[in-house]
Every structure is written in C-alpha cells, then in structure tokens.
Design a protein around this motif. Structure first.
Motif, mmCIF file in Angstrom:
data_model
loop_
_atom_site.group_PDB
_atom_site.id
_atom_site.type_symbol
_atom_site.label_atom_id
_atom_site.label_comp_id
_atom_site.label_asym_id
_atom_site.label_seq_id
_atom_site.Cartn_x
_atom_site.Cartn_y
_atom_site.Cartn_z
ATOM 1 N N PRO A 218 0.804 -1.165 0.117
ATOM 2 C CA PRO A 218 0.038 0.065 0.058
ATOM 3 C C PRO A 218 0.980 1.370 0.105
ATOM 4 N N CYS B 155 -2.275 3.616 6.845
ATOM 5 C CA CYS B 155 -2.735 2.617 5.791
ATOM 6 C C CYS B 155 -4.148 2.428 5.716
ATOM 7 N N ARG C 288 -5.798 -0.229 4.392
ATOM 8 C CA ARG C 288 -5.998 -1.551 4.627
ATOM 9 C C ARG C 288 -5.350 -2.449 5.608
ATOM 10 N N ASN D 11 -2.073 -8.067 4.003
ATOM 11 C CA ASN D 11 -3.143 -7.612 3.439
ATOM 12 C C ASN D 11 -2.956 -6.732 2.013
ATOM 13 N N PRO E 5 -3.051 -5.266 -1.536
ATOM 14 C CA PRO E 5 -4.208 -5.071 -2.504
ATOM 15 C C PRO E 5 -3.957 -6.101 -3.870
#
Length: 331
Positions: A256, A298, A300, A324, A326
């Motif tokens: 990220p 972040c 995410r 985690n 993307p």
C-alpha cells in the motif's frame, strides 16, 4: 587482503543491517533489519519519504556513522568481505578507492577556495601514486566522461564559475576518477531543473554500463528511478517494505505504501485537481513497534498488522512485507 570476489557473488551484500542512535530521549532506530544486494553493472534504486532511513543506510555502508550512532548488528559485505567493524584506517583505504559517494549538494562537497582540478586530483592521489602529469590526464579524462566541455581549460576554474548542473557533474567526476567498485548517489539531482536531471541520469546510466560498477541511487522520486534503476528497494520508517525489478514496482506496486508513493507523483494527477497525498505522519523511530510501520497511515490495515510482518516472495525478484496487500493491478 584482496577485495576481488567470484563473479557469481554480488558486489555488495547488506544483510539484516541495524543502525541506531543513542540519545537522551532513548534509542532511535533509523535502519532496521535492512537487506539487499547490488551486482556489478547494476543500479539499485532506494526510495522512500524523508526519514525513511535511505541516507543512513548509505552512510552505514561507508562506515560514516559517528557517535552517538553505531551499527548495532548485521553485515555489509563488499566482494565478500565484511566491512562492519573494520578499523578506521582500513575503511579510509576503501572509501574513495572501492566505494565512492555522490552527495546531494555539490557546493557542500566542493571547496570554493580550490580549483576543481586540485580537488579531483586530491581524491585520486590519496589512493594512487601518480606523477603530476598522470594526475592531470586522469582528471581531464574524468571531466570528459561526465560531459564537461574543454576539460583541460576547466580544470583550473573554481566551483563558482560553473552552473549547478556542471558542479554536480564535477562531483560525479571526482567520485568516478578512482574507478570505484560501488557508487552511492544520495539524491544528486534533486536541486537541478528537470532538463539537467534527465541529462545527468542518462549519462550516469551510460557510465555505469561502461565501467561495470554497481550503484545505489537514493531518491524520494519513483519517476527518476523508473528511468535509471534496474531494481528498486522501497523503504519506510527504517525498514524495507517492498523490493523488486523496476518494471514490477512501477507497473504493479503491491505494498500500500508503494502504491501511495506512485499516486502522489504529480504527472499521475489530473490537471487542475489537488495533488494526491499520503495522510498522516511517519511514526516516531523512538517508539516504533515490531508490526508494520505503515499501519497507522494505511487504509488496508487489519489486526495482524500490529505483529511482525513476514516476507511474501511473489517471484524470484519480488518480495513484499504486507499481510493484506491489494490485488495485482496495473499502475
């Protein structure tokens, strides 16, 4: 002891490097478990925001961490020889001859009171026994290699008689004149306009290909690295969060933080729209935990981000430290 290594071994190996600074407020950890390699003829880009540990990593390789700082643990192997813990006299023989540094501001590097020929020759004579004629010939060749016109005449000029771009070329010439195995460039084109930046980047890529040296190019600008680097290491808050071939990092970032760095490049924003920003601030290096350092900024983040993040190897060249990430998406 020779610094020549087998051809199949990386020129430089940085292995779980930890550099710390002991202060009254506590121990600051600007470089935490950093590992990467550099091959001969390769340009490795190291990218991240200010405070991410890029420059301290470069200074650690050169053995230029002074008290209250120290290399706490890890190895820095040049041609197989570990540089950590070497006596200062030995490191002085390696700096300049085997590892050269190009700093960001040439006016902080060049002495305004000395002619540039003397300054380039001084670096050369420190490591080699040459006659005055040989020194001058090597200096002329170095200036010629970086594109300084009329190099024989310009050797007798002072730094203030050159433009900013020309001064940076002189600093590059001084770094290359000893024929180092490894060159560390710490944002050397940041203060220059984009046209001069492009010229110097193109010239550096050509020089690296010609001499076969390895290079670490430290930058906050992924656009610059996309034109120069073979591989990219992305650092955040003192640690590596993603590494891979340049095409992989630029084309499809998986961490990220890397994606947000790319999204903040001005050329990727819609004209007239506000520039994309990474919200929040970098965590304090005094109190940083063992989890993902980017978690607080972040979108995410999950509960597991507070624990140590294992490396996820996506390919032979691609590693990401994220639990985690993307889905793969062309940037």
């Amino acid at each position: 002891m020779s610094l020549q290594a087998p051809e199949d071994r990386p020129l430089l190996e940085v292995d779980r490097l930890n550099t710390v600074f002991h202060t009254r407020a506590g121990t600051i950890r600007p470089v935490r478990n950093v590992s990467f390699t550099v091959a001969r003829g390769e340009v490795l880009g190291v990218v991240g925001e200010s405070g991410s540990g890029k420059s301290v990593t470069g200074l650690s390789i050169l053995g230029l961490i002074d008290k209250p700082g120290e290399i706490e643990s890890g190895a820095i192997r040049l041609n197989g020889r570990d540089l950590v813990g070497l006596p200062e006299a030995e490191m002085r023989r390696i700096r300049g001859a085997k590892i050269a540094m190009i700093f960001q501001n040439p006016m902080m590097t060049l002495n305004p009171l000395e002619r540039i020929g003397y300054q380039i020759a001084e670096a050369l004579s420190e490591h080699e026994s040459l006659s005055r004629r040989e020194l001058r010939e090597r200096c002329v060749a170095a200036l010629q290699a970086v594109g300084i016109p009329s190099p024989e005449e310009r050797l007798d000029a002072y730094p203030h008689q050159f433009s900013g771009g020309m001064r940076q070329r002189i600093v590059i010439a001084a770094a290359l004149v000893t024929g180092p195995d490894l060159i560390i460039a710490d944002e050397p084109t940041t203060a220059l306009d984009v046209t001069i930046q492009a010229q110097i980047i193109h010239q550096m890529r050509q020089l690296i290909d010609q001499i076969g040296a390895g290079m670490i190019w430290i930058s906050h600008d992924l656009a610059t690295l996309s034109e120069l680097a073979d591989r990219i290491v992305v650092m955040y808050a003192g640690t590596v969060v993603e590494t891979g071939a340049t095409a992989e990092i630029i084309g499809a970032p998986r961490h990220p933080y890397t994606r947000k760095l790319l999204d903040s490049v001005p050329s990727r924003n819609t004209p007239g729209a506000a520039l994309a920003q990474i919200q929040g601030i970098m965590p304090s290096l005094l109190t940083i935990g063992e989890g993902c350092p980017f978690a607080s900024r972040c979108d995410r983040r999950v509960d597991g981000c507070a624990r140590p993040i294992p490396a996820t190897k996506l390919s032979a060249t691609r590693t990401v430290w994220c639990i985690n990430m993307p889905e793969e998406e062309t940037a």
